[in-house]
Design an enzyme around this catalytic site. Structure first.
Site, PDB file in Angstrom:
ATOM      1  N   THR A 243      -2.280   1.901   4.922  1.00 45.31           N
ATOM      2  CA  THR A 243      -3.202   3.025   4.916  1.00 45.31           C
ATOM      3  C   THR A 243      -3.010   3.910   6.099  1.00 45.31           C
ATOM      4  OG1 THR A 243      -4.820   1.552   4.005  1.00 45.31           O
ATOM      5  CG2 THR A 243      -5.688   3.468   5.054  1.00 45.31           C
TER       6      THR A 243
ATOM      7  N   ARG B 183      -3.983   5.618  -1.248  1.00 42.61           N
ATOM      8  CA  ARG B 183      -2.993   4.764  -1.924  1.00 42.61           C
ATOM      9  C   ARG B 183      -3.250   3.297  -1.584  1.00 42.61           C
ATOM     10  NH1 ARG B 183       3.288   5.959  -1.213  1.00 42.61           N
ATOM     11  NH2 ARG B 183       2.725   7.621  -2.633  1.00 42.61           N
TER      12      ARG B 183
ATOM     13  N   LYS C  35     -11.312   4.572   0.009  1.00 37.20           N
ATOM     14  CA  LYS C  35     -11.288   3.762   1.220  1.00 37.20           C
ATOM     15  C   LYS C  35     -12.443   4.052   2.152  1.00 37.20           C
ATOM     16  CE  LYS C  35      -6.375   3.539   0.919  1.00 37.20           C
ATOM     17  NZ  LYS C  35      -5.085   3.627   1.522  1.00 37.20           N
TER      18      LYS C  35
ATOM     19  N   SER D  24       1.229   4.847   2.775  1.00 35.17           N
ATOM     20  CA  SER D  24       0.107   5.781   2.626  1.00 35.17           C
ATOM     21  C   SER D  24       0.570   6.913   1.758  1.00 35.17           C
ATOM     22  CB  SER D  24      -0.315   6.365   3.975  1.00 35.17           C
ATOM     23  OG  SER D  24      -0.402   5.384   4.935  1.00 35.17           O
TER      24      SER D  24
ATOM     25  N   ASP E 259       4.618   7.422   6.618  1.00 39.07           N
ATOM     26  CA  ASP E 259       4.412   6.013   6.320  1.00 39.07           C
ATOM     27  C   ASP E 259       4.566   5.811   4.824  1.00 39.07           C
ATOM     28  OD1 ASP E 259       1.591   3.831   6.147  1.00 39.07           O
ATOM     29  OD2 ASP E 259       3.680   3.343   6.577  1.00 39.07           O
TER      30      ASP E 259
ATOM     31  N   ASP F 232      -6.437   8.229   3.310  1.00 41.14           N
ATOM     32  CA  ASP F 232      -5.589   8.532   2.159  1.00 41.14           C
ATOM     33  C   ASP F 232      -6.103   7.699   0.992  1.00 41.14           C
ATOM     34  OD1 ASP F 232      -2.926   6.258   1.948  1.00 41.14           O
ATOM     35  OD2 ASP F 232      -4.650   6.055   3.264  1.00 41.14           O
TER      36      ASP F 232
ATOM     37  N   SER G  90      -1.494   1.303   8.629  1.00 48.68           N
ATOM     38  CA  SER G  90      -0.058   1.290   8.906  1.00 48.68           C
ATOM     39  C   SER G  90       0.436   2.656   9.348  1.00 48.68           C
ATOM     40  CB  SER G  90       0.706   0.824   7.674  1.00 48.68           C
ATOM     41  OG  SER G  90       0.317   1.607   6.579  1.00 48.68           O
TER      42      SER G  90
ATOM     43  N   GLY H 125      -6.327  -2.640   5.517  1.00 51.27           N
ATOM     44  CA  GLY H 125      -6.045  -4.075   5.489  1.00 51.27           C
ATOM     45  C   GLY H 125      -6.053  -4.556   4.059  1.00 51.27           C
TER      46      GLY H 125
END
Lengths: 141, 274
Positions: free
Chosen positions: B42, B60, B74, B210, B207, B58, B170, B88
């Site tokens: 994320t 995903r 999220k 994400s 990343d 985000d 991440s 996580g």
């Protein structure tokens, strides 16, 4: 690692079914609990298993000792007396008791944790054998 | 069914009976083919501005190398004035925030007070420390209460940090670069929203885990504005509506049979329109 030391540490805390042999004379009861393996008996397999078994006890110990340091001996004594009284309000071991008084004293009636959601004893599909459970509780087994 | 080998009722809560079996099974699969839990790899970020807090995330959710959910939510509700972004393991963040929200609701109903952000942070910290990181939830909590606008982060092992701008997940390094460069104290609402958007966008671009859309949640003393999605990704999925246009299947023959109907009885009822 000193295995005998670990075993004695385990005995001091709440008796953990499955980690100490349950049969007579401290020998594993193969009929009831199945075969043993040395590894299974010495160490719990999940890192949280021991700490979760003893969590309530350790919390209480911590709270009572800090209460004793702040307010004196009378404070934990009175509270523990109330806890003991509330803990005695129970049904027979194979039936679920609501523990309402104990929950109110502890403050658990105003919080929701994993113990209210997961593995709820009131919704368990299995029941223990009534005679054996009462005998175990009375220490006749 | 009465089991004869149960001498005490099992304690409620987590049950570790299968841990030994799982450890034995893991050795059997070569190369670890055990199913992976769905993670929200994320980018989440939060910023404190003049009138409140802006949270962004985000959308995903990945499960291994596959995108499991393209429009995952999220930013979770905790209290009317507190929202929480979670990174996580998806299930862990979801359930932990739900538990926290329930506890705060009970508290606010028994005490008659609005919950404060520090209470939420303390409950989370106690819970996550108790489980020693086994609950994989890194959370950014933001809210406005009687003491002001606050932004906290709680790590999976129970560490707490209070900062005016934060990023986790991440993609946090990319987002943090943007935030470090452009953050200023006492920003206006639009500047803050744009800053969070650019930070999440940087996380999405840099990343793998994400992506997709950006959600923004603005919390002020007046209320909450949850904008979902704030910005949609340019790469849209194919149209999910499965309606075929007329003429897709060719018509071979057509036969029309008129039904002859006779009027047998006719009655008129007046409707009262008041």
């Amino acid at each position: 690692m000193n295995t005998r030391g670990l075993r004695s540490q385990l005995k001091d805390s709440v008796p953990v079914a499955g980690l100490c042999p349950q049969g007579a004379y401290g020998v594993q009861d193969s009929l009831r609990s199945g075969f043993t393996s040395v590894k299974n008996e010495l160490l719990p397999s999940h890192p949280l298993e021991l700490s979760e078994k003893n969590f309530m006890l350790n919390q209480d110990k911590m709270n009572f000792s800090s209460l004793r340091n702040i307010q004196g001996l009378h404070a934990p004594l009175k509270l523990q007396m109330e806890y003991r009284a509330a803990r005695q309000i129970q049904r027979l071991p194979f039936l679920q008791s609501s523990n309402l008084a104990l929950d109110t004293l502890r403050g658990n009636d105003e919080s929701i944790g994993f113990e209210d959601i997961l593995n709820d004893p009131t919704q368990s599909e299995m029941m223990g054998e009534p005679h054996m459970m009462v005998e175990y509780k009375l220490g006749l087994m | 069914m009465a089991l004869s080998n149960v001498l005490e009722t099992p304690l409620p809560g987590f049950n570790f009976d299968n841990a030994a079996r799982n450890a034995a099974l893991e050795g059997l699969y070569d190369g670890g083919q055990t199913p992976k839990p769905m993670k929200t790899g994320t980018t989440i970020a939060g910023v404190v501005f003049k009138d409140g807090v802006v949270l962004g995330a985000d959308t995903r959710a990945t499960s291994g190398e596959v995108v499991a959910d393209k429009m995952c939510s999220k930013i979770h509700y905790i209290a009317p004035n507190i929202y929480c972004c979670g990174a996580g393991t998806a299930a862990d963040t979801e359930k932990t925030t739900e538990l926290l929200s329930s506890n705060l609701t009970i508290f606010s109903q028994t005490s008659g007070r609005n919950p404060r952000l520090v209470m939420a942070v303390n409950i989370l910290q106690d819970m996550l420390y108790r489980y020693h990181g086994q609950i994989g939830a890194s959370l950014i909590l933001g809210g406005v209460d009687c003491t002001g606008n606050h932004l906290y982060t709680v790590g999976p092992y129970g560490s707490v940090n209070k900062m005016p701008y934060l990023a986790m997940g991440s993609g946090d390094l990319a987002a943090l670069g943007i935030l470090e460069d452009r953050y200023q104290q006492d920003m206006e609402l639009d500047t803050a929203k744009e800053l969070v958007r650019v930070a999440i966008h940087a996380g999405i671009m840099n990343d793998l885990a994400s992506g997709n859309n950006i959600d923004i949640c603005v919390i002020t003393r007046e209320g909450v504005d949850y904008i979902r999605p704030y910005q949609e990704s340019e790469y849209k999925d194919r149209n999910m509506k499965y309606r075929y246009r007329p003429g897709t299947t060719p018509v071979l023959t057509k036969k029309v049979v008129p039904l002859k109907l006779e009027v047998v009885q006719e009655s008129v009822q007046q409707m009262e329109t008041i």
